[in-house]
Design an enzyme around this catalytic site. Structure first.
Site: not given
Ligand code: CAA
Length: 384
Positions: A124, A126, A240, A268, A336, A363-364, A366
């Site tokens: 949880a 979002t 990731d 077909r 198609q 999960e992020g 595109s």
């Molecule tokens: N692994 C480990 N740490 C990470 C990381 C990663 N892949 N990516 C970023 N971090 C860390 C950074 O190192 C940083 O830490 P420090 O300051 O200590 O170095 C910290 O996280 C903040 O990183 P950013 O400054 O890059 O963060 P940001 O605010 O710029 O956001 C973003 C980056 C890539 C846009 C991120 O917000 C993102 O991935 N957004 C999309 C969110 C998402 O995928 N949501 C889906 C949720 S789940 C879902 O869909 C529903 C479900 O039910 C599954």
């Protein structure tokens, strides 16, 4: 470089494909139409060890390597993305988070039950106002005595309405920012924690999606996962793994499109010939095959890095971006090829199209994957 799957991986694919064709495919359409969560399928997958992921056996897991994990997602995704999504969240997000960040007690308490499918988990992060901008979550965790009081709302949470335990991300301080975020394990039935199922989705209609609400919801101190301030890193590192599962599931969708499209193009007949003999149909099939091969190789490359414990954020985002977009393309072409029949649910291809679309969003999106890729390549952040 070795492009061959080993014997164990090949046997796993054969076993999971057989299971998926016998136990998932026959009811996939009906579950989609009725928006019915197939809990009996989840139990059967658990009995086969498919919910155990890469979690070591000492915690009840299946200790699969990451390529094997991808093979499972591919084969389940080829049959039904709703089931694959349920599995992905359980294995790639919830189990991985607890295994990676939980203390011994939390691992012993939750992992064996999650891996055996005795309990379901959800992730949880979002919120209604915090999707792509995950740092801006507003759910607040206020310290109280030896625990925390949670207040806030989550939305679009896969498994949210059926989960026994939720990994909940919350801000611990009023100043905001990622250094104040913490992760909590909140159990179903905790006073103040409720869920409401979201119906009417375009695709993944047999998966459970819910909004969660926390109102003065008290959790003890041992519900904290990792430390305060680690929450955002936990969420990002979990994604990731989650994105890897999504990408592998999309490879399964593309494979399903190739299989269905090829079968139909052979059967077909129009103009007294199988439509597969027409060059424009062959063009669609061949584009699907190229996308399939490329997506699969990108997923396995990310899996190869995961197997070595090497950084793989870039490679996982590349795989997720490519595979999800390719799955939409392939499903669109598969519809198609099927013509008007493809536009009905007599064939699985319209479901593939509806199910593939969400993979370019959840999960992020595109667009977020491209910004992650851009930052890695350019060394320039898009957001500051
Ligand atoms: N692994 C480990 N740490 C990470 C990381 C990663 N892949 N990516 C970023 N971090 C860390 C950074 O190192 C940083 O830490 P420090 O300051 O200590 O170095 C910290 O996280 C903040 O990183 P950013 O400054 O890059 O963060 P940001 O605010 O710029 O956001 C973003 C980056 C890539 C846009 C991120 O917000 C993102 O991935 N957004 C999309 C969110 C998402 O995928 N949501 C889906 C949720 S789940 C879902 O869909 C529903 C479900 O039910 C599954």
């Amino acid at each position: 470089m070795d492009f061959e799957l080993n014997n164990t991986q090949q046997e796993l694919r054969t076993m999971v494909r057989k299971f998926a064709e016998e136990e998932i495919t026959p009811t996939a359409r009906e579950n989609d139409v009725k928006e019915r969560f197939p809990s009996e399928i989840i139990r059967k997958m658990a009995a086969l060890g498919l919910l155990g992921g890469t979690v070591p056996k000492e915690f009840g897991g299946s200790a699969f390597d990451w390529i094997s994990d991808a093979i499972i997602f591919e084969e389940i995704g080829r049959a039904c993305s709703s089931v694959r999504t349920t599995l992905s969240v359980q294995v790639s997000l919830v189990e991985q988070v607890i295994f990676g960040w939980g203390n011994e007690e939390q691992k012993q308490k939750y992992l064996p039950q999650l891996c055996k499918g005795e309990i379901i988990g959800c992730f949880a992060l979002t919120e209604p106002e915090a999707g792509s901008d995950a740092v801006s979550i507003k759910t607040l965790a206020r310290p109280k005595g030896d625990g925390w009081v949670l207040n806030g709302a989550k939305t679009w949470i896969t498994n949210g309405g059926v989960a026994d335990v939720a990994v909940v991300f919350a801000q611990t301080g009023p100043s905001g920012g990622h250094k104040g975020i913490a992760a909590f394990l909140v159990e179903k039935g905790t006073p103040g924690f409720t869920s409401m199922e979201i119906k009417g989705k375009l695709g993944l209609r047999a998966s459970n999606t819910a909004g969660l609400s926390f109102k003065e919801c008290f959790v003890a101190g041992d519900a904290l996962l990792g430390t305060v301030g680690e929450g955002f890193t936990i969420a990002m590192s979990a994604l990731d793994n989650g994105r890897y599962g999504v990408a592998a599931g999309c490879v399964g969708i593309i494979q399903g499109c190739v299989d269905a499209g090829t079968r139909y193009a052979r059967e077909r007949k129009q103009f007294n010939r199988p439509i597969g003999s027409f060059q424009l149909v062959q063009d669609m099939i061949s584009r699907m095959v190229v996308d399939l091969e490329a997506a699969r190789l990108l997923v396995y490359r990310a899996g190869y890095l995961k197997n070595r414990g090497a950084p793989n954020t870039l490679e996982t985002s590349v795989a997720k971006y490519f595979a999800s977009e390719a799955a939409v393309r392939a499903a669109n072409d598969a519809v198609q090829i099927h013509g008007a029949y493809g536009y009905s649910n007599a064939y699985p291809v319209e479901r593939y199209l509806r199910d593939a679309k969400v993979a370019t969003i959840y999960e992020g999106t595109s667009q977020i994957q491209k910004l992650i890729i851009g930052e890695h390549v350019l060394g320039i952040r898009a957001f500051t």
